[in-house]
Write a protein that holds these residues in place. Sequence first.
Motif, PDB file in Angstrom:
ATOM      1  N   ASN A  52      -1.097 -13.721  34.205  1.00 53.97           N
ATOM      2  CA  ASN A  52      -0.771 -12.368  33.831  1.00 53.97           C
ATOM      3  C   ASN A  52       0.652 -12.446  33.750  1.00 53.97           C
ATOM      4  O   ASN A  52       1.303 -12.712  35.013  1.00 53.97           O
ATOM      5  N   ARG A  53       1.395 -11.799  32.763  1.00 52.54           N
ATOM      6  CA  ARG A  53       2.931 -11.838  32.933  1.00 52.54           C
ATOM      7  C   ARG A  53       3.258 -10.377  33.020  1.00 52.54           C
ATOM      8  O   ARG A  53       4.564 -10.365  32.816  1.00 52.54           O
ATOM      9  N   ALA A  54       2.341  -9.727  33.118  1.00 57.17           N
ATOM     10  CA  ALA A  54       2.833  -8.176  33.507  1.00 57.17           C
ATOM     11  C   ALA A  54       3.819  -7.488  32.615  1.00 57.17           C
ATOM     12  O   ALA A  54       4.675  -7.029  32.654  1.00 57.17           O
ATOM     13  N   ILE A  83      -0.283  -8.211  38.902  1.00 50.61           N
ATOM     14  CA  ILE A  83       0.901  -8.998  39.331  1.00 50.61           C
ATOM     15  C   ILE A  83       0.245 -10.364  39.791  1.00 50.61           C
ATOM     16  O   ILE A  83       0.878 -11.423  39.396  1.00 50.61           O
ATOM     17  N   ALA A 132      12.958 -13.592  41.178  1.00 55.83           N
ATOM     18  CA  ALA A 132      14.110 -12.953  41.694  1.00 55.83           C
ATOM     19  C   ALA A 132      15.231 -13.131  40.638  1.00 55.83           C
ATOM     20  O   ALA A 132      15.916 -12.463  40.052  1.00 55.83           O
ATOM     21  N   ASN A 141       9.121 -19.760  44.940  1.00 62.02           N
ATOM     22  CA  ASN A 141       8.595 -18.726  43.726  1.00 62.02           C
ATOM     23  C   ASN A 141       8.950 -17.696  43.813  1.00 62.02           C
ATOM     24  O   ASN A 141       9.538 -17.208  42.572  1.00 62.02           O
ATOM     25  N   SER A 199      12.847  -5.395  42.785  1.00 59.82           N
ATOM     26  CA  SER A 199      11.625  -5.450  43.355  1.00 59.82           C
ATOM     27  C   SER A 199      11.926  -6.127  44.905  1.00 59.82           C
ATOM     28  O   SER A 199      12.946  -6.937  45.025  1.00 59.82           O
ATOM     29  N   SER A 236       0.010 -16.040  41.479  1.00 65.51           N
ATOM     30  CA  SER A 236      -1.398 -15.982  41.924  1.00 65.51           C
ATOM     31  C   SER A 236      -1.309 -17.541  42.793  1.00 65.51           C
ATOM     32  O   SER A 236      -2.319 -17.371  43.851  1.00 65.51           O
ATOM     33  N   GLY A 287       7.650 -18.975  31.831  1.00 70.98           N
ATOM     34  CA  GLY A 287       6.821 -18.877  32.762  1.00 70.98           C
ATOM     35  C   GLY A 287       5.491 -18.857  32.171  1.00 70.98           C
ATOM     36  O   GLY A 287       5.309 -18.505  30.867  1.00 70.98           O
ATOM     37  N   ILE A 288       4.419 -19.029  32.806  1.00 70.92           N
ATOM     38  CA  ILE A 288       3.064 -18.869  32.343  1.00 70.92           C
ATOM     39  C   ILE A 288       2.396 -18.037  33.415  1.00 70.92           C
ATOM     40  O   ILE A 288       0.954 -17.683  33.087  1.00 70.92           O
ATOM     41  N   GLY A 289       2.756 -17.420  34.221  1.00 67.21           N
ATOM     42  CA  GLY A 289       2.232 -16.381  35.179  1.00 67.21           C
ATOM     43  C   GLY A 289       1.367 -16.856  36.030  1.00 67.21           C
ATOM     44  O   GLY A 289       0.317 -16.235  36.421  1.00 67.21           O
ATOM     45  N   VAL A 290       1.463 -18.093  36.452  1.00 62.57           N
ATOM     46  CA  VAL A 290       0.702 -18.398  37.646  1.00 62.57           C
ATOM     47  C   VAL A 290       1.341 -18.761  38.999  1.00 62.57           C
ATOM     48  O   VAL A 290       0.400 -18.539  40.008  1.00 62.57           O
ATOM     49  N   LYS A 350      15.100 -15.221  37.882  1.00 56.90           N
ATOM     50  CA  LYS A 350      14.584 -15.172  36.479  1.00 56.90           C
ATOM     51  C   LYS A 350      14.663 -13.645  36.144  1.00 56.90           C
ATOM     52  O   LYS A 350      14.837 -13.491  34.687  1.00 56.90           O
ATOM     53  N   ASP A 377      15.324  -8.471  44.903  1.00 54.93           N
ATOM     54  CA  ASP A 377      16.309  -8.463  43.834  1.00 54.93           C
ATOM     55  C   ASP A 377      16.442  -7.061  43.137  1.00 54.93           C
ATOM     56  O   ASP A 377      15.832  -6.087  43.578  1.00 54.93           O
ATOM     57  N   ILE A 407       5.713  -9.112  30.259  1.00 57.53           N
ATOM     58  CA  ILE A 407       6.995  -9.898  29.990  1.00 57.53           C
ATOM     59  C   ILE A 407       6.607 -10.590  28.736  1.00 57.53           C
ATOM     60  O   ILE A 407       5.573 -11.232  28.443  1.00 57.53           O
ATOM     61  N   PHE A 427       9.399  -8.688  46.985  1.00 65.19           N
ATOM     62  CA  PHE A 427       8.343  -9.593  47.419  1.00 65.19           C
ATOM     63  C   PHE A 427       8.117 -10.070  48.869  1.00 65.19           C
ATOM     64  O   PHE A 427       9.371 -10.444  49.171  1.00 65.19           O
TER      65      PHE A 427
HETATM   66  P1  ADP Z   1       5.655 -15.955  35.808  1.00 69.73           P
HETATM   67  O1  ADP Z   1       6.976 -15.817  36.415  1.00 69.73           O
HETATM   68  O2  ADP Z   1       5.392 -17.606  35.311  1.00 69.73           O
HETATM   69  O3  ADP Z   1       5.505 -15.328  34.587  1.00 69.73           O
HETATM   70  P2  ADP Z   1       4.589 -15.207  38.246  1.00 69.73           P
HETATM   71  O4  ADP Z   1       2.952 -15.592  38.570  1.00 69.73           O
HETATM   72  O5  ADP Z   1       5.386 -15.867  39.264  1.00 69.73           O
HETATM   73  O6  ADP Z   1       4.508 -16.043  36.741  1.00 69.73           O
HETATM   74  O7  ADP Z   1       4.828 -13.906  38.025  1.00 69.73           O
HETATM   75  C1  ADP Z   1       3.820 -13.062  37.219  1.00 69.73           C
HETATM   76  C2  ADP Z   1       4.579 -11.872  36.606  1.00 69.73           C
HETATM   77  O8  ADP Z   1       5.077 -10.947  37.562  1.00 69.73           O
HETATM   78  C3  ADP Z   1       5.919 -12.215  35.850  1.00 69.73           C
HETATM   79  O9  ADP Z   1       5.499 -12.637  34.585  1.00 69.73           O
HETATM   80  C4  ADP Z   1       6.521 -11.139  35.941  1.00 69.73           C
HETATM   81  O10 ADP Z   1       6.205  -9.914  34.782  1.00 69.73           O
HETATM   82  C5  ADP Z   1       6.209 -10.312  37.177  1.00 69.73           C
HETATM   83  N1  ADP Z   1       7.400 -10.695  38.206  1.00 69.73           N
HETATM   84  C6  ADP Z   1       7.213 -11.497  39.139  1.00 69.73           C
HETATM   85  N2  ADP Z   1       8.498 -11.556  39.817  1.00 69.73           N
HETATM   86  C7  ADP Z   1       9.086 -10.672  39.468  1.00 69.73           C
HETATM   87  C8  ADP Z   1      10.361  -9.963  39.810  1.00 69.73           C
HETATM   88  N3  ADP Z   1      11.046 -10.341  40.922  1.00 69.73           N
HETATM   89  N4  ADP Z   1      10.748  -9.082  38.968  1.00 69.73           N
HETATM   90  C9  ADP Z   1      10.216  -8.368  38.091  1.00 69.73           C
HETATM   91  N5  ADP Z   1       9.019  -9.067  37.591  1.00 69.73           N
HETATM   92  C10 ADP Z   1       8.393  -9.997  38.246  1.00 69.73           C
END
Ligand code: ADP
Length: 480
Positions: free
Chosen positions: A423-425, A418, A377, A372, A463, A440, A434-437, A379, A405, A427, A465
């Motif tokens: 939640n897609r922060a 995050i 990273a 993930n 970022s 989590s 993506g669906i933001g899961v 995407k 990344d 995006i 992680f």
């Molecule tokens: P998804 O990628 O399907 O939206 P995730 O739960 O993996 O769901 O990520 C949640 C949100 O966190 C993403 O929608 C994105 O906004 C942010 N995010 C996650 N990883 C990164 C990253 N490497 N760089 C920038 N934003 C990220």
Amino acid sequence: MIFQIDIATLTSVNSVFYSILLGLLFLFWRQNKDVDAILWWCGFPFFRIIYSLISSDSIDYENGLIIYLGNLSVVLSDTMLMVGCLKFTGLELRWKTIYGYLAVFVALCLYQYSTGADLANRTKLVVIFDLIPIIASVYALSHLENKAFAIEKFFTIFWISFQVGIFSFWILINFDFSSPTFGPSIILSLAFAYLSHIFITVGLIILTIAQRRNQLLSESRKHKELERNLERVLEVAQTANEEKNLFLTNMSHELRTPLNAILGFSESLKLKYYGELNEKQYEYVDNIYGGGELLLKLITDLLHLSNIEEGKVDIFLEDVNLNELLTKTLPLLQEIVGKDSDRLKISNQLSEVGKGTSVYIDQIRTKQILINFVSNAIKYSENDKDVLLDLVDHDDDYYRISITDHGIGIKEDQYENIFLPFNRAGIDRASTEGIGVGLSIAKNLIEEMNGRIDFVSRFGQGSTFWIDIPKSKQRQLPIS
Ligand code: ADP
């Protein structure tokens, strides 16, 4: 004479008496600082003390300005009582009226001073002006409606009203302070005045305690009610969640069957089992296959999340050699990166740190989290930007695996969202799939493994992680 007392003794007794009352009220206020009224009530004995200090035997009893200051103190004392009562009952405080009333009193005092009024008339003026705030205090307290403290209310009102009686008596007998010593009737009425002041003070205290007790009771009743409501809402929410999870499970099973058919058939076409495809046909079949795969991933993620919520995900913790784990995971991560697999850089210290060390984790779930991280990273960064996989010996308890990344980064105001599901922060849904899961799920999984997850990010710069995975418990066994 036994029933005679001189004014010097009377003023010292007064000062001591009202100092005790002031001390009592002040101490009480210190315990109940949120009740403003008590501080105003402190003004009631306070101005009586000022009065006592002013009316010592050294002053000119004939018609000195100082005696008018003493009179003003008495009126101020009862005004404080009134303001406190109005505050206590929450009635409207008309400050302008209070100032006006005090101004009229001062003006009349000045008039008396200039015309040389005698002591009897001066006393009458004070007593009359004193009656007004006392009556207003009774009026204010009588507005307290709660039956729960009716006795305390009645007690306080009774003693405040008692003062009205004493003052009226003074007016009635044309009370004259001009005599340097006081006779029995005056002594008796002063004794009653003291008595009423003691009981007024006690009354104000017990009334406040009663009101507080009542507030606490009603608050605790409200809390209980709230708790009951929350329990009910929780029950409803739980049922709804269970239904949602059941729906998701059924739906995803239903969806997977036709989806697997789509994937299977489109893959066979792509692999040209049934003959050659022209360029357009190949492109479309490839699109169908890609779309199907994405859909399958989304459905799998959703199902996974609902399983986690229901506590249905089994975590199998075991001692795992860290180097072996990373060696096995690397090809999977490279597959995620795709064509430009050399974008994924491995830190030099990876094998060094991982050598001969073991961690206590669920291998499959750890791989899932790293996949993930890497797919995010990739995407969320441009095609030519590297992604770095690193491993450090973080502390006594954890190894830290991180993915860095140089992509779009995360806005600071989104940090707290995050790891929230769906939640897609910020995006845009349409711009990146993506669906933001994913994160989590990752958080839930790593926490089930007694590990930790977090990130640092700079918007526009990239970022990192990471997960902290627990070191193997065997490490702590004594060396035999
Ligand atoms: P998804 O990628 O399907 O939206 P995730 O739960 O993996 O769901 O990520 C949640 C949100 O966190 C993403 O929608 C994105 O906004 C942010 N995010 C996650 N990883 C990164 C990253 N490497 N760089 C920038 N934003 C990220």
